[in-house]
Design an enzyme around this catalytic site. Structure first.
Site: not given
Length: 336
Positions: A64, A214, A218
Site C-alpha cells: 500500500y 467484509p 463498500g
C-alpha cells in the site's frame, strides 16, 4: 470505553478484537486511489478513535503506497505502539527505489529485506502478525515460511500468517512453522472459503481466519448506485463484480439485505459485519473516517439468530454473486 470483544486468533496465543481496521484505503497504491481520495490527518484521527473504542488491531502492507501506508500508521501509533496489534504483509516485490515491480518475491533473502524495511517504516522493532501477501509461484512455500520462522526466532515477528492461499498451501506451510492466521476476502458476497477447503483446513489446524473486505469492498453500504459512481481511478472499476450487468444483478441481491437491515433497525453494513462476526471470524473492514469506524464498531453488539443467519445466506448462496472478485490477471494468484 471498549465495545469490542477480544477473541483468540488461532491457537498460538494471539488475541485481537473481533473487529480490526483495514488501513489500505488511507493511502494510494502506485499513485492511484483505491477507494477515493484520502486525507492523512483524517486517517490518523480514525486510527486514534479506533483505539478509544477497542479496535486496536491495524492491518497494513508494504504494497500500500508502496510503503506510504506503513509510514502513515507509524505516525498514528507513535508514542503508543504497545497499545496496538500491528499486522503487515510482504510478497509483492518492491525495489530499492521504492517502486513496485508487480512481481512476487518470497525468497528468503527478500523476506529479510522486507521485514527490516517494514520495521523501519512502522517505527517499531517488532511486528505482531506478519503475513505473506501472495505466494511467490517461483519459490516453494516451505522456503518462504522457513525464513519467516527465523524472524520469529529473532524477535522481529511474534506470529506469522498467509493471505489468499489454498488449503494445500496452508497445510504445507503449517508443517514448517505454526501459522496463526490466514487472511482472505470474505463477506456475504464472497464465500468461496466455505467451499474450497480453506475454512475446513483452518478449523482442523487451529488457525484463525481474518476477513478483509467484509462489506464487499463498500458495495454493501448501498452508497454506490451505479458503476459510474466510482471515481475514475477507483480500483473497483477494474473488478468484474462491479462492471456492467454484474453490478445491477448484485444490486438486486443487496436490496434484499437492505430490507432485513431495515427490519432490525441497523444499516446494511452493520448487518453484514455482524454476520461475519457471528461466524467466529475476525473482520477487518477498511475505512478512513471516524463516522464509519464508530458505525462498524456498533455491529459487534448486534446479535443474529440462527434463523436470521440462514435467511441472509439464502439470499446470496455460495457462488450466486455475479462476476469475479478480481480481474483475470489477479485471480490466478488467489487461492494459490
Amino acid at each position: 470505553m471498549s465495545t469490542i470483544k477480544k477473541v483468540a486468533l488461532g491457537s498460538q496465543g494471539l488475541e485481537v478484537p473481533q473487529q480490526g481496521l483495514g488501513c489500505m484505503g488511507m493511502t494510494t497504491i502506485a499513485g492511484g486511489d483505491i477507494y477515493g481520495k484520502a486525507n492523512e490527518a483524517e486517517s490518523i484521527s480514525t486510527i486514534h478513535r479506533a483505539l478509544e473504542i477497542g479496535i486496536d488491531f491495524l492491518d497494513t502492507a508494504d504494497l500500500y503506497g508502496p510503503l506510504l501506508n506503513e509510514r502513515l500508521v507509524a505516525k498514528a501509533i507513535k508514542g503508543n505502539r504497545d497499545q496496538y496489534t500491528i499486522a503487515t504483509k510482504f510478497g509483492y516485490e518492491i525495489d530499492d527505489q521504492e517502486q513496485l515491480t508487480w512481481g512476487f518475491n518470497g525468497r528468503p533473502e527478500y523476506v529479510n529485506k522486507a521485514i527490516d524495511r517494514s520495521l523501519k517504516n512502522l517505527g517499531t522493532d517488532y511486528i505482531d502478525l506478519y503475513y505473506l501477501h501472495r505466494v511467490d509461484p517461483n519459490t516453494p512455500i516451505e522456503e518462504t515460511v522457513g525464513a519467516m520462522a527465523e524472524l520469529v526466532k529473532a524477535g522481529k515477528v511474534r506470529y506469522i500468517g498467509l493471505s489468499e492461499v489454498s488449503a494445500e498451501t496452508i497445510k504445507r506451510a503449517n508443517k514448517i512453522h505454526p501459522i496463526t492466521a490466514v487472511q482472505s476476502e470474505y463477506s456475504l458476497f464472497e464465500r468461496e472459503a466455505e467451499t474450497n477447503g480453506v475454512l475446513e483446513t483452518l478449523n482442523e489446524l487451529g488457525i484463525g481466519f481474518v476477513a478483509y473486505s467484509p462489506l464487499g469492498r463498500g458495495f454493501i453500504s448501498g452508497d454506490i448506485k451505479s458503476p459510474d459512481d466510482f471515481a475514475a481511478d477507483d480500483f473497483r472499476r477494474t473488478i468484474p463484480r462491479f462492471q456492467g450487468d454484474n453490478f445491477y444483478k448484485n444490486l438486486e441481491l443487496l436490496k434484499q439485505i437492505q430490507e432485513i437491515a431495515v427490519s432490525k433497525g441497523v444499516t446494511p453494513s452493520q448487518l453484514a459485519l455482524a454476520w461475519v462476526i457471528s461466524k467466529g471470524i475476525v473482520a477487518i473492514p477498511g475505512t478512513k473516517r471516524i463516522k464509519y469506524i464508530e458505525e462498524n464498531a456498533a455491529a459487534s453488539n448486534i446479535i443474529l439468530s440462527a434463523e436470521e443467519q440462514l435467511k441472509l445466506e439464502s439470499i446470496i448462496p455460495v457462488g450466486v454473486t455475479a462476476g469475479s472478485r478480481y480481474d483475470d490477471s489477479q485471480m490466478q494468484f488467489v487461492n494459490a
